[in-house]
Design a protein around this motif. Structure first.
Motif, short mmCIF file in Angstrom:
data_model
loop_
_atom_site.label_atom_id
_atom_site.label_comp_id
_atom_site.label_asym_id
_atom_site.label_seq_id
_atom_site.Cartn_x
_atom_site.Cartn_y
_atom_site.Cartn_z
N GLY A 19 0.69 -1.18 0.28
CA GLY A 19 0.09 -0.35 -0.36
C GLY A 19 0.97 1.17 0.01
O GLY A 19 2.11 1.33 0.72
N VAL A 20 0.10 2.01 0.31
CA VAL A 20 0.61 3.66 -0.52
C VAL A 20 1.93 4.13 1.14
O VAL A 20 2.59 4.46 1.01
CB VAL A 20 -0.43 4.14 -1.46
N LYS A 21 0.47 4.64 2.68
CA LYS A 21 0.82 5.02 3.02
C LYS A 21 2.10 4.34 3.53
O LYS A 21 3.44 5.01 4.23
CB LYS A 21 0.08 4.82 4.04
N PRO A 22 2.18 3.23 3.59
CA PRO A 22 3.22 1.99 4.54
C PRO A 22 4.22 2.15 3.77
O PRO A 22 5.46 2.21 4.38
CB PRO A 22 2.89 0.44 4.44
N THR A 23 4.32 2.39 2.76
CA THR A 23 5.73 2.07 1.94
C THR A 23 6.48 3.82 1.88
O THR A 23 7.55 4.04 2.12
CB THR A 23 4.96 2.14 0.53
N ALA A 24 5.23 5.33 2.34
CA ALA A 24 6.01 6.08 2.24
C ALA A 24 6.78 6.26 3.61
O ALA A 24 7.90 6.81 3.60
CB ALA A 24 4.74 7.52 2.10
N ARG A 25 5.78 5.44 4.51
CA ARG A 25 6.94 5.52 5.94
C ARG A 25 8.18 5.29 5.76
O ARG A 25 8.92 5.44 6.44
CB ARG A 25 5.91 5.01 6.94
N LEU A 26 8.08 3.52 5.24
CA LEU A 26 9.22 3.39 4.78
C LEU A 26 10.55 3.55 4.03
O LEU A 26 11.66 3.68 4.99
CB LEU A 26 8.98 1.39 4.84
N PHE A 27 9.96 4.32 2.90
CA PHE A 27 11.06 4.98 2.44
C PHE A 27 11.14 7.01 2.65
O PHE A 27 11.88 7.20 1.92
CB PHE A 27 10.63 4.89 1.08
N GLN A 28 10.23 7.24 3.66
CA GLN A 28 10.41 8.36 4.12
C GLN A 28 10.23 8.98 2.91
O GLN A 28 10.89 10.06 3.06
CB GLN A 28 11.75 8.37 4.96
N THR A 29 8.71 8.89 2.61
CA THR A 29 8.72 10.01 1.52
C THR A 29 7.52 10.74 2.00
O THR A 29 6.51 10.20 3.04
CB THR A 29 9.24 9.40 0.93
N THR A 30 6.73 11.20 0.98
CA THR A 30 5.04 11.42 0.95
C THR A 30 4.31 10.41 0.46
O THR A 30 4.79 10.19 -0.62
CB THR A 30 5.09 13.28 0.53
N PRO A 31 3.16 10.30 0.24
CA PRO A 31 2.16 9.61 -0.24
C PRO A 31 2.23 10.27 -1.87
O PRO A 31 2.19 9.00 -2.87
CB PRO A 31 0.81 9.35 0.54
#
Length: 339
Positions: A19-31
């Motif tokens: 999903g988008v939000k877990p990926t944004a948190r893991l890669f330290q970027t924005t959704p």
């Protein structure tokens, strides 16, 4: 990651699975950033992850094609002219930065060669010359050498050094006098010319190079004949360097620095005869034994032996003299009376 493309590929792969939000948190970027790359991947595949150019589609300030071609042509015709000079002399309607950008795009902007590189190129050219193709001659003031000058005043030692050096081999000839004069220069040159002729050297192909000092210029008498230094050269040619072009005399100027460091700053003298004896000893050392790092660590005589093995050793043995005695009819104890 070593590559931005690989980083985005991992980001898209993780977003499709988690999903988008877990990926944004893991890669330290924005959704929104995750959605952008995911959308591009879905529309274009792996090519969509390549960064697009941010250059504007329309460039109102872009240099016109005909002006750009003119700039390129000028650079090819005048490669030594700088950007500002070309703009000024040809009234070009663009900035020097724009000019350099065009040159850079077409591979016409090269780094200026440093001084040591230009010297190496010049040394390579001189290495192809014949021995005694050119002699560089000059004079040196000795009254500004702290170790030497008090001795000169105490024992009436010379104040001027006359120096001549063969450019190809580095052979050194020198003499001394109390002052600069065209007559002393003429005696100095004539003495070397006679020595070279006795050693079988062709004087017709020899060029003497000097600066524009009065002791080397000479004059013409009422019959139109050359006097002083030029006349003393006989069949040899005389050329003078352009005004203020001091680097043209680098071969002889280098010797002036060396003899000051290795001779005048070190030796002590108790008489004029001892001065001449030590000067002759140093000259023999310089010509026969001293290695020159700019000439493959060879001495001048070693270079002569390699190029002209049949030339006599006497070529290196012309001793220094006090030129004043040659100009004085009474002679002296250092040299015989001039016939």
């Amino acid at each position: 990651m070593k590559s931005a493309y690989n980083h985005r590929l991992r980001l898209v792969s993780h977003a499709r699975q988690h999903g988008v939000k877990p990926t944004a948190r893991l890669f330290q970027t924005t959704p929104p950033t995750v959605r952008k790359w995911l959308r591009r991947f879905q529309q274009q595949g792996p090519r969509g992850l390549i960064e697009l150019s941010r250059a504007p589609h329309h460039q109102p300030g872009k240099t016109a094609a005909d002006l750009e071609q003119q700039v390129i042509s000028l650079r090819q015709q005048l490669p030594t002219f700088g950007a500002r000079r070309l703009i000024r002399e040809f009234d070009l309607p663009l900035s020097h930065r724009a000019l350099e950008r065009i040159w850079r795009q077409h591979g016409l902007l090269q780094k200026r060669r440093r001084k040591y590189q230009r010297k190496q190129d010049l040394a390579h050219i001189k290495a192809t010359w014949r021995i005694f193709q050119q002699i560089s001659a000059d004079t040196k003031d000795l009254d500004d050498i702290p170790h030497y000058w008090p001795q000169a005043q105490a024992f009436d030692l010379p104040a001027i050094q006359y120096t001549a050096r063969d450019v190809r081999s580095g052979l050194l000839f020198w003499a001394f006098a109390q002052r600069r004069s065209a007559s002393a220069s003429a005696v100095f040159a004539a003495r070397i010319q006679q020595h070279l002729e006795r050693c079988g050297i062709s004087l017709r192909d020899l060029v003497w190079q000097t600066d524009n000092g009065g002791e080397f210029i000479g004059s013409f008498d009422r019959h139109g004949h050359r006097t002083a230094f030029p006349a003393a050269l006989g069949d040899s040619q005389h050329v003078r360097i352009p005004p203020a072009a001091h680097t043209f005399q680098s071969d002889v100027e280098t010797v002036h620095r060396l003899v000051e460091d290795e001779f005048f700053d070190l030796e002590s003298f108790s008489s004029r005869s001892e001065f001449l004896a030590k000067a002759h000893t140093y000259q023999l050392y310089f010509n026969l034994a001293r290695p020159n790092s700019h000439k493959r660590n060879l001495s001048p005589w070693q270079i002569v032996e390699q190029i002209q093995p049949r030339w006599p050793l006497q070529l290196c043995l012309l001793p220094p003299v006090f030129l004043d005695y040659y100009l004085n009819d009474s002679g002296g104890y250092d040299v015989p009376r001039l016939p």
